[in-house]
Design a protein around this motif. Structure first.
Motif, PDB file in Angstrom:
ATOM      1  N   SER A  65       0.844  -1.187   0.000  1.00 49.18           N
ATOM      2  CA  SER A  65       0.000   0.000   0.000  1.00 49.18           C
ATOM      3  C   SER A  65       0.882   1.241   0.000  1.00 49.18           C
ATOM      4  CB  SER A  65      -0.937   0.005   1.209  1.00 49.18           C
ATOM      5  OG  SER A  65      -0.192  -0.015   2.405  1.00 49.18           O
ATOM      6  N   GLU A  66       0.348   2.316  -0.555  1.00 49.08           N
ATOM      7  CA  GLU A  66       1.086   3.575  -0.589  1.00 49.08           C
ATOM      8  C   GLU A  66       1.389   4.007   0.836  1.00 49.08           C
ATOM      9  OE1 GLU A  66       0.777   8.032  -2.523  1.00 49.08           O
ATOM     10  OE2 GLU A  66      -0.848   6.615  -2.794  1.00 49.08           O
ATOM     11  N   GLY A  67       2.621   4.405   1.077  1.00 51.01           N
ATOM     12  CA  GLY A  67       3.026   4.812   2.410  1.00 51.01           C
ATOM     13  C   GLY A  67       3.316   3.650   3.335  1.00 51.01           C
ATOM     14  N   SER A  68       3.413   2.461   2.793  1.00 50.14           N
ATOM     15  CA  SER A  68       3.683   1.275   3.599  1.00 50.14           C
ATOM     16  C   SER A  68       4.979   1.454   4.377  1.00 50.14           C
ATOM     17  CB  SER A  68       3.799   0.045   2.696  1.00 50.14           C
ATOM     18  OG  SER A  68       4.234  -1.068   3.427  1.00 50.14           O
ATOM     19  N   THR A  69       4.960   1.025   5.614  1.00 47.67           N
ATOM     20  CA  THR A  69       6.163   1.101   6.445  1.00 47.67           C
ATOM     21  C   THR A  69       6.882  -0.233   6.481  1.00 47.67           C
ATOM     22  OG1 THR A  69       4.885   0.597   8.429  1.00 47.67           O
ATOM     23  CG2 THR A  69       5.211   2.930   7.892  1.00 47.67           C
ATOM     24  N   HIS A  70       6.536  -1.119   5.525  1.00 51.55           N
ATOM     25  CA  HIS A  70       7.172  -2.443   5.448  1.00 51.55           C
ATOM     26  C   HIS A  70       8.674  -2.266   5.290  1.00 51.55           C
ATOM     27  CE1 HIS A  70       7.485  -6.706   4.585  1.00 51.55           C
ATOM     28  NE2 HIS A  70       8.272  -6.390   3.590  1.00 51.55           N
ATOM     29  N   LYS A  71       9.417  -2.814   6.213  1.00 52.48           N
ATOM     30  CA  LYS A  71      10.876  -2.697   6.188  1.00 52.48           C
ATOM     31  C   LYS A  71      11.489  -4.076   6.003  1.00 52.48           C
ATOM     32  CE  LYS A  71      10.896   1.691   7.161  1.00 52.48           C
ATOM     33  NZ  LYS A  71      11.123   2.659   6.144  1.00 52.48           N
ATOM     34  N   SER A  72      12.112  -4.280   4.895  1.00 51.77           N
ATOM     35  CA  SER A  72      12.845  -5.514   4.628  1.00 51.77           C
ATOM     36  C   SER A  72      14.021  -5.126   3.754  1.00 51.77           C
ATOM     37  CB  SER A  72      11.949  -6.547   3.935  1.00 51.77           C
ATOM     38  OG  SER A  72      11.654  -6.138   2.624  1.00 51.77           O
ATOM     39  N   ILE A  73      14.689  -6.100   3.213  1.00 51.65           N
ATOM     40  CA  ILE A  73      15.750  -5.779   2.255  1.00 51.65           C
ATOM     41  C   ILE A  73      15.112  -4.929   1.182  1.00 51.65           C
ATOM     42  CG2 ILE A  73      17.379  -6.767   0.615  1.00 51.65           C
ATOM     43  CD1 ILE A  73      17.223  -9.367   2.244  1.00 51.65           C
ATOM     44  N   SER A  74      15.784  -3.898   0.712  1.00 52.46           N
ATOM     45  CA  SER A  74      15.164  -3.038  -0.288  1.00 52.46           C
ATOM     46  C   SER A  74      14.707  -3.821  -1.499  1.00 52.46           C
ATOM     47  CB  SER A  74      16.098  -1.981  -0.804  1.00 52.46           C
ATOM     48  OG  SER A  74      17.123  -1.673  -0.033  1.00 52.46           O
TER      49      SER A  74
END
Length: 83
Positions: A65-74
């Motif tokens: 989703s737009e603005g997702s704060t999902h943090k993983s390997i780029s």
């Protein structure tokens, strides 16, 4: 069909077909636990190990989703979808 955040799509050549089963694909692609590039590399490796007779190409598209704060390997690529 409606596309939702966290949906994943796999596009592959016929070199993957019949060599990697749906369960194995689901474990690597579903849920996003494995980075898309890592999942692609593993799927290709599995098919090669099983004697893939053709070229083996795999791409995975994961929706965020737009603005997702999902943090993983780029991600390897980021694109903006326009509806």
């Amino acid at each position: 069909f409606a596309v939702q955040p966290d949906d994943a799509f796999l596009l592959s050549s016929d070199g993957l077909h019949d060599l990697v089963n749906e369960h194995e694909i689901g474990e690597l692609v579903g849920g996003g636990a494995v980075h898309a590039q890592v999942a692609c590399d593993r799927l290709v490796a599995i098919a090669r190990d099983r004697g893939g007779p053709d070229n083996i190409s795999v791409a995975i598209l994961r929706m965020r989703s737009e603005g997702s704060t999902h943090k993983s390997i780029s991600e390897t690529r980021t694109v903006v979808a326009v509806s």
